[in-house]
Design an enzyme around this catalytic site. Structure first.
Site, PDB file in Angstrom:
ATOM      1  CB  SER A 199      -0.948   0.002   1.209  1.00  0.00           C
ATOM      2  OG  SER A 199      -1.818  -1.104   1.159  1.00  0.00           O
ATOM      3  CG  HIS A 245      -2.041   3.757   3.491  1.00  0.00           C
ATOM      4  ND1 HIS A 245      -3.406   3.533   3.491  1.00  0.00           N
ATOM      5  CD2 HIS A 245      -1.460   2.536   3.374  1.00  0.00           C
ATOM      6  CE1 HIS A 245      -3.640   2.241   3.371  1.00  0.00           C
ATOM      7  NE2 HIS A 245      -2.476   1.608   3.316  1.00  0.00           N
TER       8      HIS A 245
END
Length: 294
Positions: A199, A245
């Site tokens: 991610s 993230h």
């Protein structure tokens, strides 16, 4: 034979380029007289020459690489602009299959700051010198929905970005973003937390894509809307590493800006220098956190 006014047989039947037969052309190499299309033309002192004549040393123009078409960021245009994206997806899928076969591998590949936690001396984790976890965690997934969502995003974002940047620059953005996400997770998350997934790198591609679309004056609303939705999921669902993230997104924005806005004369220096600076920050965060945990 009747023919329409103003037309000639030559205009109706132009030869095809000797390297790209489907491309009609009226230009011929000044040395061997083979037909060549604009992509194959190499400027000479008089007219154009084909790459073979230049490569053989018989021509006077620049080397064939000088006339090779380039991407927006200066990379080489390739026949398969999604090759590295396919390879990255393949690596992620292979690691996922390996984890399904041997679930104990997750403990060896995932990002763990320190185990056991304080007040015990860590015997496992990045703080114990297992820095490889910053990289291996980028390719490890345990849940089918996790790898499915990440690989779909990688295919959707990675292909166009690889075509725009070129393979080497695209890979640099991907890896630097993934490492930045791992480093921020290591710095801010609990040292005993197990983190894994691509991610961070995917969010880096989000950032680089937004910079590229801004450069090309494309409508940014679709990518911004998709990014906002992902950020909402990031902060509303438990068990998601928001640190990875955000770290990946920040690195993608910075390296993406360096890639597409680098001045032509110092393009490679600025592009890879930007990546090096981000990596320097990654090293700094890693060393600071390691010092805190040991």
């Amino acid at each position: 034979m009747n023919q329409e006014a103003g037309s000639t047989p030559e205009a109706q039947n132009l030869p095809g380029c000797y390297r790209h037969p489907d491309r009609e052309t009226g230009i011929r190499c000044t040395r061997c007289e083979r037909p060549i299309c604009p992509e194959c033309m190499v400027s000479a002192s008089v007219g154009f020459q084909c790459p073979e004549c230049v490569r053989d040393g018989g021509g006077t123009g620049p080397a064939p690489a000088a006339a090779r078409p380039r991407t927006l960021a200066g990379g080489t245009v390739t026949a398969d602009p999604r090759l590295f994206t396919k390879i990255l997806i393949g690596i992620n899928v292979a690691v996922f299959i390996a984890l399904q076969v041997n679930t104990s591998l997750a403990a060896d590949l995932s990002l763990i700051g320190a185990w056991p936690p304080a007040p015990f001396q860590p015997t496992e984790g990045v703080a114990d010198g297992q820095y490889y976890r910053l990289v291996t965690s980028m390719f490890a997934h345990q849940e089918i929905w996790h790898i499915g969502f990440n690989m779909l995003s990688l295919w959707w974002l990675g292909g166009p970005l690889e075509a725009a940047l070129g393979r080497a620059r695209y890979l640099a953005v991907y890896l630097v973003s993934g490492l930045a996400g791992s480093a921020l997770a290591y710095l801010l998350a609990s040292p005993a937390t197990q983190t894994l997934g691509a991610s961070g790198a995917i969010f880096g591609l989000f950032g680089a894509t937004a910079v590229l679309m801004r450069k090309l004056n494309y409508d940014l609303r679709p990518i911004i809307a998709l990014l906002v939705i992902n950020l909402i999921f990031t902060f509303s669902w438990s068990g998601i590493s928001w640190q990875a993230h955000i770290g990946g997104l920040a690195a993608g924005l910075i390296t993406g800006y360096g890639m597409v806005h680098a001045p032509r004369k110092r393009r490679a220096l600025v592009q890879y220098g930007t990546c090096a600076l981000v990596l320097l920050v990654v090293v700094g965060m890693t060393l600071i956190r390691t010092a805190q945990l040991t």
